[in-house]
Design a protein around this motif. Structure first.
Motif, short mmCIF file in Angstrom:
data_model
loop_
_atom_site.label_atom_id
_atom_site.label_comp_id
_atom_site.label_asym_id
_atom_site.label_seq_id
_atom_site.Cartn_x
_atom_site.Cartn_y
_atom_site.Cartn_z
N PRO A 79 -31.79 38.14 35.61
CA PRO A 79 -30.83 39.20 35.25
C PRO A 79 -30.99 39.65 33.79
N THR A 80 -31.22 38.72 32.88
CA THR A 80 -31.39 39.12 31.48
C THR A 80 -32.72 39.82 31.24
N ASP A 81 -33.75 39.48 32.02
CA ASP A 81 -35.02 40.23 31.95
C ASP A 81 -34.78 41.69 32.34
N LEU A 82 -34.00 41.89 33.39
CA LEU A 82 -33.70 43.25 33.83
C LEU A 82 -32.94 44.02 32.77
N MET A 83 -32.00 43.35 32.10
CA MET A 83 -31.23 44.01 31.06
C MET A 83 -32.16 44.48 29.94
N ALA A 84 -33.04 43.60 29.48
CA ALA A 84 -33.96 43.95 28.40
C ALA A 84 -34.92 45.05 28.86
N THR A 85 -35.42 44.93 30.06
CA THR A 85 -36.36 45.90 30.61
C THR A 85 -35.71 47.26 30.81
N SER A 86 -34.43 47.25 31.18
CA SER A 86 -33.75 48.54 31.40
C SER A 86 -33.66 49.36 30.12
N LEU A 87 -33.65 48.69 28.96
CA LEU A 87 -33.65 49.43 27.69
C LEU A 87 -34.94 50.23 27.58
N ALA A 88 -36.07 49.62 27.87
CA ALA A 88 -37.36 50.33 27.81
C ALA A 88 -37.42 51.42 28.88
N ASN A 89 -36.94 51.13 30.09
CA ASN A 89 -36.92 52.14 31.15
C ASN A 89 -36.13 53.36 30.72
N CYS A 90 -34.98 53.12 30.09
CA CYS A 90 -34.13 54.22 29.65
C CYS A 90 -34.81 55.04 28.57
N MET A 91 -35.39 54.38 27.59
CA MET A 91 -36.08 55.08 26.50
C MET A 91 -37.15 56.01 27.06
N ILE A 100 -33.79 42.20 21.58
CA ILE A 100 -34.77 42.83 22.48
C ILE A 100 -35.77 43.54 21.58
N HIS A 101 -37.04 43.16 21.73
CA HIS A 101 -38.12 43.80 20.98
C HIS A 101 -38.87 44.71 21.95
N ILE A 102 -39.03 45.97 21.57
CA ILE A 102 -39.78 46.91 22.39
C ILE A 102 -40.85 47.54 21.52
N HIS A 103 -42.09 47.38 21.99
CA HIS A 103 -43.23 48.00 21.31
C HIS A 103 -43.73 49.12 22.21
N LEU A 104 -43.52 50.36 21.76
CA LEU A 104 -43.96 51.54 22.51
C LEU A 104 -45.38 51.90 22.11
N LYS A 105 -46.25 52.04 23.10
CA LYS A 105 -47.65 52.43 22.87
C LYS A 105 -47.88 53.77 23.54
N HIS A 108 -24.17 45.80 23.21
CA HIS A 108 -23.30 45.34 22.12
C HIS A 108 -24.02 45.48 20.78
N PRO A 109 -23.32 45.91 19.74
CA PRO A 109 -23.97 46.10 18.44
C PRO A 109 -24.54 44.82 17.83
N ASP A 110 -24.05 43.65 18.26
CA ASP A 110 -24.60 42.38 17.76
C ASP A 110 -25.98 42.08 18.34
N LEU A 111 -26.32 42.72 19.46
CA LEU A 111 -27.63 42.51 20.06
C LEU A 111 -28.65 43.32 19.24
N LYS A 112 -29.59 42.64 18.64
CA LYS A 112 -30.57 43.28 17.77
C LYS A 112 -31.64 43.97 18.62
N GLN A 113 -31.81 45.27 18.38
CA GLN A 113 -32.85 46.06 19.06
C GLN A 113 -33.96 46.35 18.03
#
Length: 135
Positions: free
Chosen positions: A42-54, A91-96, A124-129
């Motif tokens: 479930p937490t993988d999906l949460m992190a991945t959904s950020l990249a999907n949304c972007m 959540i760290h996202i590296h866009l290529k 949540h704002p405490d979650l570092k992106q």
């Protein structure tokens, strides 16, 4: 109308069904939390959904603004867990991006989208992106 139905199928797994399309996603608890790690957690999906949304919002911007397209853009997602309480802390996202020639204006628009997509604004704002971009 509901968005999805989620069923616990045993063995620390769930099956989520998207009602409109009938698409299914299986989740599994991660190795570090009693699971087998054989599917997204479930937490993988949460992190991945950020990249999907972007990427989705960038694609919409490209289409509506007549910008250089983003086909082939990859988002590498890294989730960082914390404990006490157990949660996603970063959540760290590296866009290529493909080696197209993006204008400085397009780069700024895409960077803004990366930081302001609906999922980014819902976390949540405490979650570092941590977002990095490779042009």
């Amino acid at each position: 109308m509901a968005t999805s139905l989620v069923k616990y199928i045993g063995g620390l797994r769930t099956e989520a069904t998207h009602i409109q399309s009938n698409t299914k996603i299986i989740t599994d608890a991660p190795l570090d939390n009693h699971g087998k790690g054989e599917a997204f957690s479930p937490t993988d999906l949460m992190a991945t959904s950020l990249a999907n949304c972007m990427l989705t919002i960038m694609g919409i911007k490209a289409n509506t603004e007549g910008m250089t397209g983003i086909d082939g853009t990859i988002a590498e997602v890294t989730k960082v867990m914390a404990s006490d309480p157990r949660r996603v802390s970063e959540i760290h996202i590296h866009l290529k991006f493909p080696k197209n020639k993006y204008t400085e204006k397009e780069k700024k628009i895409y960077e803004n989208v990366a930081h302001t997509c609906p999922v980014a604004k819902s976390l949540h704002p405490d979650l570092k992106q941590v977002i990095t971009i490779e042009w």
